[in-house]
Design a protein around this motif. Structure first.
Motif, PDB file in Angstrom:
ATOM      1  N   ASN A 174       6.611   6.622  -5.136  1.00  0.00           N
ATOM      2  CA  ASN A 174       5.782   5.356  -4.737  1.00  0.00           C
ATOM      3  C   ASN A 174       5.936   3.830  -4.059  1.00  0.00           C
ATOM      4  O   ASN A 174       6.964   2.878  -4.840  1.00  0.00           O
ATOM      5  CB  ASN A 174       6.184   4.574  -6.131  1.00  0.00           C
ATOM      6  N   ASN A 175       5.984   3.859  -2.643  1.00  0.00           N
ATOM      7  CA  ASN A 175       6.866   2.959  -1.541  1.00  0.00           C
ATOM      8  C   ASN A 175       5.867   1.443  -1.033  1.00  0.00           C
ATOM      9  O   ASN A 175       6.192   1.372  -0.100  1.00  0.00           O
ATOM     10  CB  ASN A 175       7.654   3.228  -1.099  1.00  0.00           C
ATOM     11  N   ILE A 176       4.788   2.643  -0.788  1.00  0.00           N
ATOM     12  CA  ILE A 176       3.597   1.535   0.068  1.00  0.00           C
ATOM     13  C   ILE A 176       2.672  -0.106  -0.933  1.00  0.00           C
ATOM     14  O   ILE A 176       3.120  -0.008  -1.781  1.00  0.00           O
ATOM     15  CB  ILE A 176       2.270   2.723  -0.003  1.00  0.00           C
ATOM     16  N   ARG A 213     -10.115  -1.605   7.368  1.00  0.00           N
ATOM     17  CA  ARG A 213     -10.364  -1.898   5.554  1.00  0.00           C
ATOM     18  C   ARG A 213      -8.733  -1.905   5.530  1.00  0.00           C
ATOM     19  O   ARG A 213      -8.002  -0.817   5.636  1.00  0.00           O
ATOM     20  CB  ARG A 213     -11.354  -2.103   5.165  1.00  0.00           C
ATOM     21  N   ASP A 214      -8.707  -2.834   3.723  1.00  0.00           N
ATOM     22  CA  ASP A 214      -7.369  -2.605   3.150  1.00  0.00           C
ATOM     23  C   ASP A 214      -7.549  -1.554   2.314  1.00  0.00           C
ATOM     24  O   ASP A 214      -9.041  -1.656   1.812  1.00  0.00           O
ATOM     25  CB  ASP A 214      -6.595  -3.719   2.663  1.00  0.00           C
ATOM     26  N   ASP A 215      -6.536  -0.690   2.480  1.00  0.00           N
ATOM     27  CA  ASP A 215      -6.436   0.402   1.356  1.00  0.00           C
ATOM     28  C   ASP A 215      -5.760   0.456   0.266  1.00  0.00           C
ATOM     29  O   ASP A 215      -4.450   0.830   0.076  1.00  0.00           O
ATOM     30  CB  ASP A 215      -6.695   1.734   2.179  1.00  0.00           C
ATOM     31  N   PHE A 216      -5.939  -0.152  -0.857  1.00  0.00           N
ATOM     32  CA  PHE A 216      -5.442  -0.594  -2.561  1.00  0.00           C
ATOM     33  C   PHE A 216      -5.139   0.960  -3.140  1.00  0.00           C
ATOM     34  O   PHE A 216      -4.191   0.368  -4.541  1.00  0.00           O
ATOM     35  CB  PHE A 216      -5.639  -1.971  -2.859  1.00  0.00           C
ATOM     36  N   ASP A 217      -5.722   1.884  -2.712  1.00  0.00           N
ATOM     37  CA  ASP A 217      -5.738   3.035  -3.827  1.00  0.00           C
ATOM     38  C   ASP A 217      -4.276   3.649  -3.879  1.00  0.00           C
ATOM     39  O   ASP A 217      -3.772   3.975  -4.623  1.00  0.00           O
ATOM     40  CB  ASP A 217      -6.352   3.923  -3.466  1.00  0.00           C
ATOM     41  N   ASN A 218      -2.999   3.353  -3.317  1.00  0.00           N
ATOM     42  CA  ASN A 218      -2.624   3.818  -2.616  1.00  0.00           C
ATOM     43  C   ASN A 218      -0.631   2.578  -2.731  1.00  0.00           C
ATOM     44  O   ASN A 218       0.402   3.106  -2.269  1.00  0.00           O
ATOM     45  CB  ASN A 218      -1.683   5.244  -1.215  1.00  0.00           C
ATOM     46  N   ARG A 250      -0.152  -5.434  -6.571  1.00  0.00           N
ATOM     47  CA  ARG A 250      -1.450  -5.764  -6.334  1.00  0.00           C
ATOM     48  C   ARG A 250      -1.687  -6.578  -6.752  1.00  0.00           C
ATOM     49  O   ARG A 250      -1.389  -8.042  -7.269  1.00  0.00           O
ATOM     50  CB  ARG A 250      -1.642  -4.727  -7.717  1.00  0.00           C
ATOM     51  N   ASN A 251      -2.352  -7.242  -5.893  1.00  0.00           N
ATOM     52  CA  ASN A 251      -3.145  -8.928  -6.203  1.00  0.00           C
ATOM     53  C   ASN A 251      -1.903  -9.331  -5.376  1.00  0.00           C
ATOM     54  O   ASN A 251      -1.881 -10.703  -5.392  1.00  0.00           O
ATOM     55  CB  ASN A 251      -3.781  -9.191  -7.226  1.00  0.00           C
ATOM     56  N   ARG A 252      -1.594  -9.409  -4.482  1.00  0.00           N
ATOM     57  CA  ARG A 252       0.145 -10.308  -4.586  1.00  0.00           C
ATOM     58  C   ARG A 252       0.020  -9.803  -2.815  1.00  0.00           C
ATOM     59  O   ARG A 252       1.115 -10.862  -2.151  1.00  0.00           O
ATOM     60  CB  ARG A 252       1.482  -9.721  -4.822  1.00  0.00           C
ATOM     61  N   THR A 253      -0.911  -9.060  -2.285  1.00  0.00           N
ATOM     62  CA  THR A 253      -0.487  -9.307  -0.874  1.00  0.00           C
ATOM     63  C   THR A 253      -2.233  -9.583   0.209  1.00  0.00           C
ATOM     64  O   THR A 253      -3.005  -9.144  -0.700  1.00  0.00           O
ATOM     65  CB  THR A 253       0.159  -7.057  -0.335  1.00  0.00           C
ATOM     66  N   THR A 254      -1.590  -9.853   1.808  1.00  0.00           N
ATOM     67  CA  THR A 254      -2.175  -9.909   2.382  1.00  0.00           C
ATOM     68  C   THR A 254      -2.710 -10.157   3.256  1.00  0.00           C
ATOM     69  O   THR A 254      -1.669 -10.124   3.690  1.00  0.00           O
ATOM     70  CB  THR A 254      -3.197 -11.697   1.727  1.00  0.00           C
ATOM     71  N   LEU A 255      -3.508  -9.650   3.988  1.00  0.00           N
ATOM     72  CA  LEU A 255      -3.063  -9.254   5.401  1.00  0.00           C
ATOM     73  C   LEU A 255      -4.074  -9.597   6.773  1.00  0.00           C
ATOM     74  O   LEU A 255      -5.224  -9.872   6.557  1.00  0.00           O
ATOM     75  CB  LEU A 255      -3.025  -7.117   5.682  1.00  0.00           C
ATOM     76  N   ASP A 256      -3.523 -10.583   7.475  1.00  0.00           N
ATOM     77  CA  ASP A 256      -4.180 -11.346   8.495  1.00  0.00           C
ATOM     78  C   ASP A 256      -5.019  -9.938   9.462  1.00  0.00           C
ATOM     79  O   ASP A 256      -4.273 -10.000  10.485  1.00  0.00           O
ATOM     80  CB  ASP A 256      -3.807 -12.603   9.133  1.00  0.00           C
TER      81      ASP A 256
END
Length: 239
Positions: free
Chosen positions: A65-67, A75-80, A86-92
């Motif tokens: 649990n370190n992703i 695309r962004d994969d938020f499942d793992n 959650r809802n705190r990161t964004t990739l340009d």
């Protein structure tokens, strides 16, 4: 397949492997930020990274649990993703076309301090960034915090307002008699001065017979004139 084609394919494959093998990610070694701020993890490569998978993880945490953020298949994969991010990161995504990885982490806190690894599996290259989140200084918060002024007693404030309103009404009413008294005194003074002047300039009538009654009347008028003259002279000395 002809020998020329085989040589060409092998040469192209060798050039690609050489380019990939020479690649590396360039990133800052450490980042410091205060609590509540935004931290930007930025790494750069000479090759465009569009279409490749990007993995940002916390190597100082258990691997299960370190992703922090995962980008794959365009695309962004938020499942793992870790629950804490959650809802705190964004990739340009646009920066990937120029070979730059830009990951923003919002509202960081003390638990975000640690070792972040940016990894590109296809190129087998990675970069490590140590993030330190500093606690806010309590003294700076005390200097910013201001104590609102204490409000006065509502009852006392109401009584004070009533007194002010009463004086606003009575003030003009009291001023009118005062002004009238000043004007009356001024007119009376002028009237006395005119009487005095007229009395001084009047000549006695020699043809009028002098009797006891007229003599007493004249003496009374002379005394009255004398008192008026004294009042006028005193008023002139004062003014």
């Amino acid at each position: 397949m002809s020998p020329c084609v085989i040589v060409t394919v092998l040469t192209a494959f060798s050039v690609y492997n050489a380019a990939v093998g020479d690649q590396q990610l360039v990133c800052p070694e450490s980042i410091q930020a205060p609590e509540g701020a935004e931290v930007t993890l930025r790494c750069s490569s000479e090759l465009p990274l569009e279409g490749v998978s990007v993995e940002v993880r916390r190597d100082d945490l258990p691997r299960k649990n370190n992703i922090v953020h995962l980008y794959r298949d365009g695309r962004d994969d938020f499942d793992n993703q870790m629950t804490g991010y959650r809802n705190r990161t964004t990739l340009d995504h646009e920066d990937l076309t120029s070979g730059t990885i830009t990951l923003g982490i919002f509202s960081v806190h003390k638990s975000d301090s640690g070792r972040f690894t940016v990894f590109i599996p296809k190129l087998d290259i990675c970069c490590v960034i140590n993030v330190t989140v500093e606690a806010k200084d309590p003294k700076s918060l005390d200097s910013i915090t201001t104590v609102p002024p204490k409000s006065e007693d509502p009852v006392a404030e109401k009584e004070k307002k009533k007194k002010t309103d009463v004086w606003r009404i009575l003030g003009p009413l009291l001023a009118v008699p005062c002004v009238g008294a000043v004007v009356a005194a001024f007119l009376l003074r002028r009237h006395l001065i005119e009487i005095c002047k007229n009395t001084r300039g009047r000549r006695p009538n020699n043809n009028e017979p002098v009797t006891m009654e007229t003599g007493q009347k004249e003496r009374g008028e002379e005394a009255k004139e004398a008192s008026i003259e004294l009042m006028v002279e005193h008023d002139e000395e004062v003014h």
